[in-house]
Design a protein around this motif. Sequence first.
Motif, mmCIF file in Angstrom:
data_model
loop_
_atom_site.group_PDB
_atom_site.id
_atom_site.type_symbol
_atom_site.label_atom_id
_atom_site.label_comp_id
_atom_site.label_asym_id
_atom_site.label_seq_id
_atom_site.Cartn_x
_atom_site.Cartn_y
_atom_site.Cartn_z
ATOM 1 N N LEU A 181 0.823 -1.211 0.000
ATOM 2 C CA LEU A 181 0.000 0.000 0.000
ATOM 3 C C LEU A 181 0.855 1.259 0.000
ATOM 4 O O LEU A 181 0.482 2.268 -0.604
ATOM 5 N N GLN A 236 -7.187 0.563 -6.471
ATOM 6 C CA GLN A 236 -8.244 -0.398 -6.781
ATOM 7 C C GLN A 236 -7.662 -1.788 -7.045
ATOM 8 O O GLN A 236 -8.225 -2.795 -6.611
ATOM 9 N N TRP A 288 -4.819 -2.909 -5.790
ATOM 10 C CA TRP A 288 -4.370 -3.380 -4.476
ATOM 11 C C TRP A 288 -5.545 -3.933 -3.683
ATOM 12 O O TRP A 288 -5.456 -5.002 -3.084
ATOM 13 N N ARG A 289 -6.649 -3.211 -3.695
ATOM 14 C CA ARG A 289 -7.842 -3.621 -2.945
ATOM 15 C C ARG A 289 -8.325 -4.986 -3.427
ATOM 16 O O ARG A 289 -8.627 -5.868 -2.624
ATOM 17 N N SER A 290 -8.380 -5.160 -4.719
ATOM 18 C CA SER A 290 -8.822 -6.429 -5.283
ATOM 19 C C SER A 290 -7.870 -7.560 -4.908
ATOM 20 O O SER A 290 -8.295 -8.650 -4.537
ATOM 21 N N LEU A 309 -7.944 -7.721 -0.688
ATOM 22 C CA LEU A 309 -9.211 -7.823 0.030
ATOM 23 C C LEU A 309 -10.311 -8.496 -0.780
ATOM 24 O O LEU A 309 -11.416 -8.685 -0.278
#
Length: 65
Positions: free
Chosen positions: A16, A26, A28-30, A33
């Motif tokens: 991050l 986005q 990174w989030r996918s 998480l």
Amino acid sequence: MLDELKQLQSEGLKALEGLHSEDELQSWRSQHLGRNSALMQAFKQFGKLSQEERPKAGQLANEVK
């Protein structure tokens, strides 16, 4: 399990730090998480833990998320 969750948290936070755009965020989030992320796979393994381990692992997993 707890060590694995702490490792996932460390890796996620490190990744991050290097982000510079919304598209990267986005992605990174996918990756960290999303439904198929290692963190979500760890959530699925809670059924294998003893009843004593589940609360600690659940609490840490929620903090990591």
